[in-house]
Design an enzyme around this catalytic site. Structure first.
Site, PDB file in Angstrom:
ATOM      1  N   ASP A  38     -24.488   9.683 -57.055  1.00 34.12           N
ATOM      2  CA  ASP A  38     -25.911  10.008 -57.050  1.00 34.12           C
ATOM      3  C   ASP A  38     -26.154  11.391 -56.451  1.00 34.12           C
ATOM      4  O   ASP A  38     -25.447  11.808 -55.531  1.00 34.12           O
ATOM      5  CB  ASP A  38     -26.657   8.944 -56.235  1.00 34.12           C
ATOM      6  CG  ASP A  38     -28.143   8.946 -56.499  1.00 34.12           C
ATOM      7  OD1 ASP A  38     -28.582   9.563 -57.485  1.00 34.12           O
ATOM      8  OD2 ASP A  38     -28.885   8.324 -55.712  1.00 34.12           O
ATOM      9  N   HIS A  55     -25.141  17.764 -63.261  1.00 28.83           N
ATOM     10  CA  HIS A  55     -24.243  16.823 -63.942  1.00 28.83           C
ATOM     11  C   HIS A  55     -22.912  17.502 -64.286  1.00 28.83           C
ATOM     12  O   HIS A  55     -21.850  16.879 -64.191  1.00 28.83           O
ATOM     13  CB  HIS A  55     -24.901  16.304 -65.219  1.00 28.83           C
ATOM     14  CG  HIS A  55     -26.120  15.466 -64.945  1.00 28.83           C
ATOM     15  ND1 HIS A  55     -26.082  14.341 -64.142  1.00 28.83           N
ATOM     16  CD2 HIS A  55     -27.411  15.599 -65.362  1.00 28.83           C
ATOM     17  CE1 HIS A  55     -27.295  13.803 -64.080  1.00 28.83           C
ATOM     18  NE2 HIS A  55     -28.112  14.547 -64.808  1.00 28.83           N
ATOM     19  N   LEU A 149      -3.387   3.967 -61.563  1.00 26.00           N
ATOM     20  CA  LEU A 149      -4.812   3.806 -61.281  1.00 26.00           C
ATOM     21  C   LEU A 149      -5.601   3.528 -62.557  1.00 26.00           C
ATOM     22  O   LEU A 149      -5.382   4.164 -63.584  1.00 26.00           O
ATOM     23  CB  LEU A 149      -5.354   5.085 -60.630  1.00 26.00           C
ATOM     24  CG  LEU A 149      -6.874   5.180 -60.470  1.00 26.00           C
ATOM     25  CD1 LEU A 149      -7.354   4.277 -59.338  1.00 26.00           C
ATOM     26  CD2 LEU A 149      -7.324   6.608 -60.235  1.00 26.00           C
TER      27      LEU A 149
END
Length: 258
Positions: A38, A55, A149
């Site tokens: 955020d 972004h 991962l």
């Protein structure tokens, strides 16, 4: 002279980071870390830039965070990239966000492959633009044999919709005779969720100072440890992830017990 000083400083920082990584790995590391990324828009606004600039900058942080999570031995990293409610944002911003997976994976995919990272996605695919879905599915295909991962993107994801859909699936299986009422428990219900192949998150991180879940993994986060920071996502650095995990390692998880 300045370049030599900068190089020395970078080497010192790198050495300190390596030491921290080894220190963290000597204690139990969270198996699944989830992050609500955020603050991109606010980061841009503070710099008098368009929101899309935030972004774009945030995309770079995804790369660094993923590589560090991989180095730390975290098994699953779930990133809340776009919620089912985010379609309400201005069209130009949504269009830009939908281009980011393609841009990100075009440059980052070889590194993911080399580092044994597997790409996954949870969310509602039908509403995604074809170019967005194509980029994600291509990355999933090219990394499907990796066993390191798991980089799990929550894209067009909403937890309430996920839970409602799971309830419908349970009801259908019950009606079809594939499920007995007495067999339905938390473990069985979890198998109907989008996260059925993952362990529940051990640690949730949210950046930007907001303290809420925003319709993110409401079922799965029941006993997760939460770590909130004022840092905006584009300013999130390796030391912040390390700090969050150190806090996690110093907490006592009782899961309702004593």
């Amino acid at each position: 002279m300045l370049n030599k000083m900068k190089l020395w400083k970078n080497q010192k920082t790198s050495s300190t980071l390596r030491d921290k990584i080894e220190q963290i790995k000597s204690r139990p590391v969270p198996e699944h870390v989830a992050i609500i990324m955020d603050g991109n828009g606010r980061w841009a606004k503070k710099r008098a830039l368009p929101r899309i600039a935030g972004h774009h900058e945030g995309m770079k942080v995804v790369r660094k965070t993923t590589m560090l999570a991989n180095d730390l031995g975290i098994k699953t990293l779930t990133l809340y990239a776009f919620s089912t409610e985010n379609w309400k944002r201005p069209k130009n911003e949504v269009d830009y966000i939908m281009k980011l997976p393609e841009e990100f994976l075009d440059t980052f995919l070889p590194e993911l492959v080399d580092n044994n990272v597997r790409v996954k996605m949870m969310g509602y695919k039908d509403q995604l633009p074809k170019h967005t879905l194509r980029a994600i599915e291509q990355a999933m295909e090219q990394t499907k044999h990796n066993d390191g991962l798991i980089l799990n993107f929550a894209l067009n994801y909403g937890s309430r919709a996920e839970i409602l859909d799971a309830v419908k699936l349970v009801l259908n299986d019950y009606k079809d005779g594939n499920l007995n009422e007495n067999d339905i428990n938390e473990e069985v219900f979890s198998s109907y969720l989008m996260t059925s192949e993952f362990a529940d998150p051990d640690l949730l991180i949210r950046t930007s100072g907001e303290i809420r879940l925003s319709n993110f993994m409401l079922w799965q986060l029941a006993y997760s440890e939460f770590w909130f920071t004022e840092v905006l996502w584009p300013d999130f650095r390796e030391e912040h992830l390390i700090e969050a995990i150190e806090v996690y390692q110093n907490r006592q998880r009782r899961f309702g017990g004593i």
